[in-house]
Design a protein around this motif. Structure first.
Motif, short mmCIF file in Angstrom:
data_model
loop_
_atom_site.label_atom_id
_atom_site.label_comp_id
_atom_site.label_asym_id
_atom_site.label_seq_id
_atom_site.Cartn_x
_atom_site.Cartn_y
_atom_site.Cartn_z
N ILE A 236 39.94 -11.73 -29.68
CA ILE A 236 39.26 -10.78 -30.57
C ILE A 236 39.71 -11.00 -32.01
O ILE A 236 40.91 -11.16 -32.27
CB ILE A 236 39.52 -9.34 -30.11
CG1 ILE A 236 38.85 -9.17 -28.73
CG2 ILE A 236 38.99 -8.32 -31.11
CD1 ILE A 236 39.02 -7.83 -28.12
N PHE A 237 38.76 -11.00 -32.92
CA PHE A 237 39.05 -11.21 -34.34
C PHE A 237 38.55 -10.02 -35.15
O PHE A 237 37.47 -9.51 -34.89
CB PHE A 237 38.36 -12.50 -34.83
CG PHE A 237 38.89 -13.71 -34.11
CD1 PHE A 237 39.97 -14.42 -34.62
CD2 PHE A 237 38.36 -14.08 -32.89
CE1 PHE A 237 40.50 -15.49 -33.93
CE2 PHE A 237 38.89 -15.15 -32.19
CZ PHE A 237 39.96 -15.86 -32.72
N THR A 238 39.38 -9.62 -36.12
CA THR A 238 38.97 -8.56 -37.06
C THR A 238 39.22 -9.05 -38.48
O THR A 238 39.89 -10.06 -38.69
CB THR A 238 39.78 -7.27 -36.82
OG1 THR A 238 41.16 -7.62 -36.87
CG2 THR A 238 39.46 -6.61 -35.49
N ARG A 239 38.69 -8.31 -39.41
CA ARG A 239 38.73 -8.73 -40.81
C ARG A 239 40.16 -8.99 -41.30
O ARG A 239 41.08 -8.26 -40.98
CB ARG A 239 38.10 -7.61 -41.66
CG ARG A 239 37.78 -8.03 -43.06
CD ARG A 239 37.15 -6.88 -43.83
NE ARG A 239 35.75 -6.66 -43.55
CZ ARG A 239 34.76 -7.48 -43.91
NH1 ARG A 239 35.01 -8.61 -44.52
NH2 ARG A 239 33.51 -7.18 -43.63
N ALA B 165 36.95 -21.15 -44.47
CA ALA B 165 37.69 -19.88 -44.41
C ALA B 165 38.29 -19.55 -45.77
O ALA B 165 38.22 -18.41 -46.24
CB ALA B 165 38.79 -19.97 -43.35
N GLY B 166 38.86 -20.55 -46.44
CA GLY B 166 39.47 -20.33 -47.75
C GLY B 166 38.44 -19.93 -48.79
O GLY B 166 38.72 -19.10 -49.67
N LEU B 167 37.23 -20.48 -48.69
CA LEU B 167 36.19 -20.18 -49.68
C LEU B 167 35.59 -18.79 -49.50
O LEU B 167 35.28 -18.12 -50.47
CB LEU B 167 35.07 -21.23 -49.62
CG LEU B 167 35.46 -22.67 -50.00
CD1 LEU B 167 34.28 -23.62 -49.78
CD2 LEU B 167 35.93 -22.74 -51.46
N ILE B 168 35.44 -18.36 -48.24
CA ILE B 168 34.69 -17.09 -48.02
C ILE B 168 35.59 -15.88 -47.80
O ILE B 168 35.13 -14.75 -47.94
CB ILE B 168 33.68 -17.20 -46.85
CG1 ILE B 168 34.37 -17.35 -45.49
CG2 ILE B 168 32.67 -18.32 -47.10
CD1 ILE B 168 33.41 -17.32 -44.30
N THR B 169 36.86 -16.09 -47.46
CA THR B 169 37.74 -14.94 -47.22
C THR B 169 38.31 -14.50 -48.57
O THR B 169 38.86 -15.34 -49.30
CB THR B 169 38.89 -15.33 -46.25
OG1 THR B 169 38.33 -16.00 -45.12
CG2 THR B 169 39.67 -14.10 -45.79
N PRO B 170 38.19 -13.21 -48.93
CA PRO B 170 38.69 -12.77 -50.25
C PRO B 170 40.18 -13.07 -50.39
O PRO B 170 40.91 -13.16 -49.38
CB PRO B 170 38.46 -11.25 -50.22
CG PRO B 170 37.43 -11.03 -49.17
CD PRO B 170 37.59 -12.11 -48.16
N ASN B 171 40.63 -13.26 -51.62
CA ASN B 171 42.07 -13.34 -51.90
C ASN B 171 42.75 -14.52 -51.18
O ASN B 171 43.85 -14.40 -50.68
CB ASN B 171 42.71 -12.00 -51.49
CG ASN B 171 44.14 -11.89 -51.92
OD1 ASN B 171 44.53 -12.48 -52.94
ND2 ASN B 171 44.95 -11.18 -51.16
N GLY C 190 34.49 -13.99 -37.61
CA GLY C 190 35.10 -12.74 -37.15
C GLY C 190 36.09 -12.16 -38.15
O GLY C 190 36.17 -10.94 -38.31
N ILE C 191 36.83 -13.04 -38.84
CA ILE C 191 37.81 -12.51 -39.80
C ILE C 191 37.14 -12.13 -41.12
O ILE C 191 37.78 -11.63 -42.03
CB ILE C 191 39.00 -13.48 -40.05
CG1 ILE C 191 38.54 -14.78 -40.72
CG2 ILE C 191 39.76 -13.76 -38.76
CD1 ILE C 191 39.69 -15.60 -41.28
N ASN C 192 35.82 -12.37 -41.20
CA ASN C 192 35.05 -11.97 -42.39
C ASN C 192 33.93 -11.00 -42.06
O ASN C 192 32.99 -10.86 -42.83
CB ASN C 192 34.50 -13.22 -43.09
CG ASN C 192 35.58 -13.92 -43.89
OD1 ASN C 192 35.97 -13.47 -44.96
ND2 ASN C 192 36.11 -15.01 -43.34
N GLY C 193 34.03 -10.36 -40.90
CA GLY C 193 33.00 -9.41 -40.50
C GLY C 193 33.61 -8.03 -40.25
O GLY C 193 34.83 -7.91 -40.09
N ASP C 194 32.75 -7.02 -40.19
CA ASP C 194 33.21 -5.67 -39.83
C ASP C 194 33.41 -5.59 -38.32
O ASP C 194 32.74 -6.30 -37.57
CB ASP C 194 32.15 -4.62 -40.23
CG ASP C 194 32.05 -4.51 -41.74
OD1 ASP C 194 33.07 -4.75 -42.42
OD2 ASP C 194 30.94 -4.20 -42.24
N GLY C 195 34.29 -4.74 -37.88
CA GLY C 195 34.46 -4.50 -36.45
C GLY C 195 35.10 -5.67 -35.73
O GLY C 195 35.79 -6.50 -36.35
N GLU C 196 34.85 -5.75 -34.41
CA GLU C 196 35.52 -6.75 -33.58
C GLU C 196 34.57 -7.86 -33.17
O GLU C 196 33.47 -7.60 -32.68
CB GLU C 196 36.06 -6.08 -32.31
CG GLU C 196 37.18 -5.11 -32.59
CD GLU C 196 37.87 -4.65 -31.31
OE1 GLU C 196 37.25 -4.75 -30.22
OE2 GLU C 196 39.03 -4.20 -31.40
#
Ligand code: S3P
Length: 441
Positions: free
Chosen positions: A2-5, A240-246, A410-416
């Motif tokens: 399972i992945f979360t933000r 992942a580096g480009l789309i994940t904030p910070n 998954g790490i860039n979406g809401d919920g699970e």
């Protein structure tokens, strides 16, 4: 799993070895005289299938201190396998070995898992049969299991209908055993690792435009191989580096061969904050300029470190000759496009339908299930960026690249986001989830 933000990804990463080069190192090392030493070999399930197949044909392959040693038995030194050769999930093992087996003095059968045994093999059966090989698709459907009876081969010139390194390599490898020159012309240039590596093993291989040719050598000679990090695995962390904030990720020692680096050109075209560092510490912002420069100074595979930072992106069109240079990255590029302003169009990528899964349909369906605006087309996808993603259950049909793509989604979406068959990442990147966790803030 399972992945979360995640709130950001930061740090350094060394990507595992290139899958295409790892396969070829074992294959060519087995056919060479002497001990081939492989540093940075990818111990993913696909490459282990190749090792097992060559062990079954009498080749001694050992590992010591992370280095793989292949005791080559010469071009004519393979022995008859006693059992069916299990190629697992690996198209590269199947198609390249078919070329090699076509020139042996024995019969062998290749078979893999359900996905592998439904992938098209006529594309190699046709040219290898033209060279004189006897290949039977045992279920009569043009797929594996394949029963291959080696025969005396004659060189051909093959005009391949597809830009496929596996087809090109199968024909060139049969060409090791053929009478006269064997050449392949493809509609667009596919990855050229076979040509570069066979040349370094001592074969006379030439490339002119879209045509690669081989003159059968007397012998191949063992090599010390430094396998670069796989750009196809790095791709997940680039996106992942480009789309994940910070985020800011430094990805070390990545192969940037121009026949593989299309994803970097696409990132640049979409406005990504991405830069490259060569082995002397010089920094570049243009992948074409850097790879051209490195090709002039290295005989083998150019490598660089890649620095990616969170970026504002815009849509682009991806089509034509660039497609074979990023074919395995298109699933994660489709995800990237969901985070860009405007529309991204992917065309000329019908080959995606015959990969480990039908990657056009599976990507479009799973992205849509997460809220993305994606239309599957005959030869690609149309993606309207800027629509937020939300978690859901994702089944990847055991396709490793789809699973890694949806972990990043998954790490860039809401919920699970629940990836039901996440273990399939073992095919090409066994430590993927640990690496992702380590970089996560
Ligand atoms: C590969 C070639 C490509 C690629 C595959 C590896 C290779 O396949 O998709 O993952 O190692 O030659 P095609 O040749 O079918 O395009």
């Amino acid at each position: 799993m399972i992945f979360t933000r995640k709130t950001g990804l930061r740090g350094e990463l060394t990507i595992p070895g290139d899958k295409s080069i790892s396969h070829r190192s074992v294959m060519f090392g087995s056919l060479a005289q002497g001990m081939t030493e492989i540093h940075g070999f990818l111990k993913g399930a696909d490459c282990l299938s190749t090792i097992n197949c060559f062990r079954q044909m009498g080749i001694h392959i050992e590992e010591s201190n992370g280095i793989i040693y292949v005791k080559g038995n010469g071009l004519h030194g393979l022995s008859t396998p006693e059992r069916i050769l299990d190629v697992g999930n690996s198209g590269t093992t199947t198609r390249l070995m078919s070329g090699i087996l076509s020139g042996q003095k024995f019969t062998a059968t290749l078979s893999g898992d359900e996905s592998l045994n439904s992938r098209p093999m006529k594309r190699i059966i046709t040219p290898l049969s033209m060279m004189g090989a006897e290949i039977e698709s045992m279920n009569g459907d043009g797929c594996a299991p394949l029963k291959i009876t080696g025969k005396p081969l004659k060189g051909i010139h093959y005009n391949s209908p597809v830009a496929s390194a596996q087809v090109k390599s199968a024909v060139l490898l049969a060409g090791l055993y053929a009478e006269g020159i064997t050449s392949v012309t493809e509609p667009a240039l596919s990855r050229n690792h076979t040509e570069l590596m066979l040349h370094s093993f001592g074969a006379s291989v030439t490339t002119e435009g879209l045509t690669a040719s081989i003159t059968p050598p007397e012998n191949l000679y063992s090599q010390k191989i430094l396998v670069p990090g796989d750009i196809s695995s790095a791709a997940f962390f680039i996106v992942a580096g480009l789309i994940t904030p910070n985020s800011e990720i430094f990805i070390k020692n990545v192969g940037i061969n121009p026949t593989r680096n299309g994803i970097l050109k696409v990132c640049e075209a979409m406005g990504a904050d991405i830069s490259y560092v060569d082995s002397s510490g010089n920094t570049y912002n243009d992948i074409t300029a850097l790879s051209d420069l490195l090709i002039q100074s290295t005989a083998g595979e150019p490598v660089a470190d890649i620095l990616v930072k969170t970026s504002n992106l815009h849509g682009t069109v991806i089509e034509g000759g660039i497609i074979p240079t990023l074919i395995d990255e298109l699933p994660v590029i489709a995800l990237l496009a969901c985070f860009a302003d405007g529309t991204t169009i992917i065309k000329d990528a019908q080959e995606l339908k015959v990969k480990e899964s039908n990657r056009i349909d599976l990507m479009a369906d799973n992205l849509k299930a997460m809220g993305a605006h994606v239309t599957a087309t005959e030869d690609g996808m149309i993606i309207e960026g800027g629509h937020p993603l939300h978690g859901t259950s994702i089944f990847c049909k055991y396709d490793h690249r789809i699973a890694m793509t949806f972990a990043i989604a998954g790490i860039n979406g809401d919920g699970e986001t629940d990836i039901l068959d996440s273990e399939c990442v073992n095919v090409s990147y066994p430590a993927f989830f640990e690496d992702l966790e380590r970089l996560s803030l």
